[in-house]
Design an enzyme around this catalytic site. Structure first.
Site, PDB file in Angstrom:
ATOM      1  N   SER A 112       0.794  -1.226   0.000  1.00  0.00           N
ATOM      2  CA  SER A 112       0.000   0.000   0.000  1.00  0.00           C
ATOM      3  C   SER A 112       0.829   1.280   0.000  1.00  0.00           C
ATOM      4  O   SER A 112       1.591   1.521  -0.922  1.00  0.00           O
ATOM      5  CB  SER A 112      -0.954  -0.048   1.178  1.00  0.00           C
ATOM      6  OG  SER A 112      -1.835   1.028   1.122  1.00  0.00           O
ATOM      7  N   HIS A 113       0.699   2.064   1.068  1.00  0.00           N
ATOM      8  CA  HIS A 113       1.351   3.381   1.107  1.00  0.00           C
ATOM      9  C   HIS A 113       2.819   3.273   1.504  1.00  0.00           C
ATOM     10  O   HIS A 113       3.509   4.287   1.568  1.00  0.00           O
ATOM     11  CB  HIS A 113       0.614   4.278   2.096  1.00  0.00           C
ATOM     12  CG  HIS A 113       0.637   3.743   3.495  1.00  0.00           C
ATOM     13  ND1 HIS A 113      -0.109   2.660   3.880  1.00  0.00           N
ATOM     14  CD2 HIS A 113       1.356   4.113   4.575  1.00  0.00           C
ATOM     15  CE1 HIS A 113       0.128   2.406   5.151  1.00  0.00           C
ATOM     16  NE2 HIS A 113       1.012   3.265   5.606  1.00  0.00           N
ATOM     17  N   ASP A 276      -2.844   6.354  -3.359  1.00  0.00           N
ATOM     18  CA  ASP A 276      -1.632   5.728  -2.809  1.00  0.00           C
ATOM     19  C   ASP A 276      -1.169   4.543  -3.652  1.00  0.00           C
ATOM     20  O   ASP A 276      -1.681   4.293  -4.747  1.00  0.00           O
ATOM     21  CB  ASP A 276      -1.862   5.315  -1.353  1.00  0.00           C
ATOM     22  CG  ASP A 276      -2.770   4.104  -1.233  1.00  0.00           C
ATOM     23  OD1 ASP A 276      -3.609   3.901  -2.121  1.00  0.00           O
ATOM     24  OD2 ASP A 276      -2.631   3.345  -0.247  1.00  0.00           O
ATOM     25  N   ASP A 278      -1.584   1.321  -3.723  1.00  0.00           N
ATOM     26  CA  ASP A 278      -2.518   0.313  -4.218  1.00  0.00           C
ATOM     27  C   ASP A 278      -3.884   0.898  -4.567  1.00  0.00           C
ATOM     28  O   ASP A 278      -4.833   0.155  -4.816  1.00  0.00           O
ATOM     29  CB  ASP A 278      -2.666  -0.835  -3.211  1.00  0.00           C
ATOM     30  CG  ASP A 278      -3.213  -0.367  -1.885  1.00  0.00           C
ATOM     31  OD1 ASP A 278      -2.992   0.809  -1.518  1.00  0.00           O
ATOM     32  OD2 ASP A 278      -3.873  -1.167  -1.186  1.00  0.00           O
ATOM     33  N   ASP A 280      -6.194   2.611  -2.866  1.00  0.00           N
ATOM     34  CA  ASP A 280      -7.370   2.658  -1.991  1.00  0.00           C
ATOM     35  C   ASP A 280      -7.460   3.945  -1.172  1.00  0.00           C
ATOM     36  O   ASP A 280      -8.499   4.228  -0.590  1.00  0.00           O
ATOM     37  CB  ASP A 280      -7.456   1.412  -1.089  1.00  0.00           C
ATOM     38  CG  ASP A 280      -6.216   1.182  -0.256  1.00  0.00           C
ATOM     39  OD1 ASP A 280      -5.261   1.976  -0.357  1.00  0.00           O
ATOM     40  OD2 ASP A 280      -6.198   0.184   0.507  1.00  0.00           O
ATOM     41  N   ARG A 281      -6.379   4.731  -1.127  1.00  0.00           N
ATOM     42  CA  ARG A 281      -6.452   5.999  -0.393  1.00  0.00           C
ATOM     43  C   ARG A 281      -6.679   7.161  -1.353  1.00  0.00           C
ATOM     44  O   ARG A 281      -6.370   7.057  -2.536  1.00  0.00           O
ATOM     45  CB  ARG A 281      -5.145   6.265   0.354  1.00  0.00           C
ATOM     46  CG  ARG A 281      -4.871   5.254   1.423  1.00  0.00           C
ATOM     47  CD  ARG A 281      -3.659   5.692   2.227  1.00  0.00           C
ATOM     48  NE  ARG A 281      -3.394   4.698   3.259  1.00  0.00           N
ATOM     49  CZ  ARG A 281      -2.743   4.954   4.382  1.00  0.00           C
ATOM     50  NH1 ARG A 281      -2.264   6.159   4.617  1.00  0.00           N
ATOM     51  NH2 ARG A 281      -2.553   4.002   5.263  1.00  0.00           N
ATOM     52  N   LYS A 375     -11.520   0.384   0.895  1.00  0.00           N
ATOM     53  CA  LYS A 375     -11.590   1.805   0.609  1.00  0.00           C
ATOM     54  C   LYS A 375     -11.201   2.006  -0.853  1.00  0.00           C
ATOM     55  O   LYS A 375     -10.562   1.149  -1.449  1.00  0.00           O
ATOM     56  CB  LYS A 375     -10.703   2.603   1.558  1.00  0.00           C
ATOM     57  CG  LYS A 375      -9.260   2.161   1.651  1.00  0.00           C
ATOM     58  CD  LYS A 375      -8.591   2.870   2.835  1.00  0.00           C
ATOM     59  CE  LYS A 375      -7.105   2.605   2.909  1.00  0.00           C
ATOM     60  NZ  LYS A 375      -6.765   1.480   3.806  1.00  0.00           N
TER      61      LYS A 375
END
Ligand code: VG1
Ligand code: CO
Length: 542
Positions: A112-113, A276, A278, A280-281, A375
């Site tokens: 992710s992030h 981000d 992946d 989702d943010r 998300k």
């Protein structure tokens, strides 16, 4: 072709807030990936012949890990795998594919992030049939299995050509390599009014979307510049890179500073946004006004009925505990339920499945709805665009209007990163020990109304989750929350969440850090931050 390979357990394969995350070097150890993936399958039942969705955020090691996951899935008896071309699937797109195809589950390869590249991080997360992250009962079973695993199964087969769309076979398992964007775009078209957004761009509306050289680039290009007619160049850093161009793919005020500076400049477009690693943010910044993720959640919830996907209204709102209470005010006004959950999207799944909530969000730039069980960064940006198109007002006008109706929750998160884990644990333990005695105490002008170590009782499956963060609530609506990160891969990270409620519209234009000065000082004092961590200031302020 199936072979069984002996192995021995690795310590520490416990999934955190969102899957197993470690340095790439850790994942490169022999059998490390295989142990974890076999432990996932060993913890599940009834998947013979079923479908598994596999994809990742394109970071370093993504392609190789996907080849291994495919072979282990084939050897364990899955009937079909759906894989994004190039091994690419954003986390929300993977969630959608699981749901759309009635898959048994999915494996999302992402940290992710967290930073990427050979020195960066990698991650593996298992998602269940509703498309959401596995609940704790499953992640704990997986962890338990990693401690006793003695062998894994895989097939001997050539690597799959990840770049060729179409069908193939690995062992007895059928594979579909699909375009990662098509199904996701079709879903978005059912939720927001593409025609209305197209006319917004046609009327001269300008935005910049920073894909941060991460997974959202292809999605944003095709949807924003393709379907919605945003001018070429709207999407920047649109090509996914294995190391995210050396950047930290976290869309916050520190790592997306260039975008923030643009939004605050004379050349600012109407909307600046980012997502981000992946996808989702999301980060949303209007011309001259940063929208905190907590406010973004509240504004989306308050305006969702303007968009086609939510025209009938929303059933309820869920937010993670540290997220500001701005959304609570919306739920109160609408007369709908508000659910407060521990940090991490896995706690929203049951509420969404049961129809108790429609919109969910976290202060960490995560917003989503019942359209998937993750998300969804680009979704949040599209919903904002549709709200802007429907109201024909600026981001700043909409947010200020929101504050004037609901009051403003000044909010900031202070992260103390890469601190010594023993010190961090001692700090939390000390807070836990004193928290019960804080009620009624006064600190300057602040009186403690309630203080506890947050525990969650899931109203749907009745599971209990304890020790989810220390919260100190003050009379009048101010609040401090302390918890340790569950996604980091180096030492510990202390997150301090600081919030003050301001009902008076005459006081809605102040600087956040100024408004929070006394609370910030108190957060350091009450937790003994410098004593336990050796730090006098946070490393990241968002
Ligand atoms: C962080 C955020 C949390 C989020 C999680 C996964 O967790 O605080 O809100 O759900 O990251 O986000 P932690 O435990 O480090 O505070 V993502 O975009 O990294 O999957
Ligand atoms: Co993410």
């Amino acid at each position: 072709m199936i072979k069984t390979v002996s192995t021995t357990p690795y310590q520490g394969q416990r999934p955190g807030t969102s899957g197993l995350r470690k340095k790439v070097a850790v994942f490169l150890q022999p059998h490390y990936v295989e142990n974890f993936v076999q432990s996932i399958f060993d913890s599940l039942q009834g998947f013979a012949g079923q479908t598994l969705v596999i994809g990742g955020d394109g970071r370093h090691f993504n392609r190789e890990a996907i080849q291994r996951v495919i072979k282990i899935a084939a050897a364990n008896g899955f009937g079909r795998a759906i894989v994004g071309r190039g091994g690419i699937l954003s986390t929300p797109a993977a969630s959608h594919l699981i749901r759309k195809n009635g898959a048994f589950g999915g494996i999302v390869l992402s940290a992710s992030h967290n930073p990427g590249g050979p020195q960066g991080d990698f991650g593996i997360k298992y998602n269940v049939a509703n498309g959401g992250p596995a609940p704790e009962a499953i992640t704990e079973a997986i962890f338990k299995r990693t401690n006793s695993i003695t062998s894994y199964r895989t097939v001997e087969a050539p690597d799959l050509d990840l770049d060729r769309l179409g069908t193939a076979k690995v062992g007895d398992m059928a594979i579909s390599v699909i375009d990662p964007v098509t199904d996701y775009q079709a879903l978005m078209e059912t939720l927001v009014d593409f025609e209305r957004i197209r006319s917004l761009f046609g009327a001269g509306f300008r935005m910049r979307f920073d894909a941060m050289s991460a997974v959202t680039g292809p999605y944003a290009l095709k949807i924003l510049e393709g379907a919605l007619g945003a001018p070429g160049g709207t999407v920047v850093n649109a090509t996914p890179k294995e190391d995210f161009g050396g950047r930290h793919p976290d869309p916050n005020l520190v790592h997306a500073k260039q975008l923030f500076d643009l939004a605050m400049s004379a050349q600012a477009p109407d909307l600046c946004a980012a997502s981000d690693g992946d996808g989702d943010r999301n980060l949303v910044i209007g011309r001259g006004l940063f929208v905190t993720p907590s406010d973004s959640l509240a504004v989306i919830a308050a305006n969702a009925h303007l968009t086609p996907g939510y025209a009938k209204g929303i059933a309820g709102i869920a937010r993670s505990m540290p997220t500001s209470r701005a959304a609570d005010r919306v739920a109160e006004r609408l007369g709908i339920g508000l659910y407060e959950t521990p940090t991490g999207w896995k706690f929203f799944g049951n509420l969404l499945d049961a129809g108790l909530v429609t919109i969910c969000g976290e202060e960490s730039a995560g917003t989503g709805s019942n359209h998937v069980r993750e998300k969804d960064g680009l979704w949040a940006v599209l919903v904002w665009l549709d709200i802007l198109a429907a109201r024909r007002q600026s981001v700043a006008e909409i947010v200020r209007d929101h504050w004037s109706i609901h009051g403003r929750h000044y909010y900031s998160r202070h992260d103390y990163e890469e601190i010594d884990a023993d010190g961090a644990n001692a700090l939390v333990k000390a807070l836990r020990d004193t928290v019960a005695s804080l009620k009624g105490r006064r600190f300057g002008g602040l009186e403690v109304a309630q203080a506890d170590d947050f525990a969650y009782h899931d109203p749907v499956d009745h599971s209990d989750t304890t020790h989810q963060g220390i919260r100190i609530l003050f009379a009048g609506g101010s609040r401090l929350v302390f918890r340790l990160s569950g996604t980091g891969t180096a030492d510990a990270t202390l997150r301090v969440y600081i919030e003050r409620f301001e009902p008076d519209p005459a006081r809605h234009d102040l600087s956040t850090q100024d408004v929070l000065t006394d609370l910030i000082a108190l957060s350091r004092e009450v937790a003994g931050i410098s004593r336990y961590t050796g730090r006098t200031a946070p490393s990241v302020i968002t």
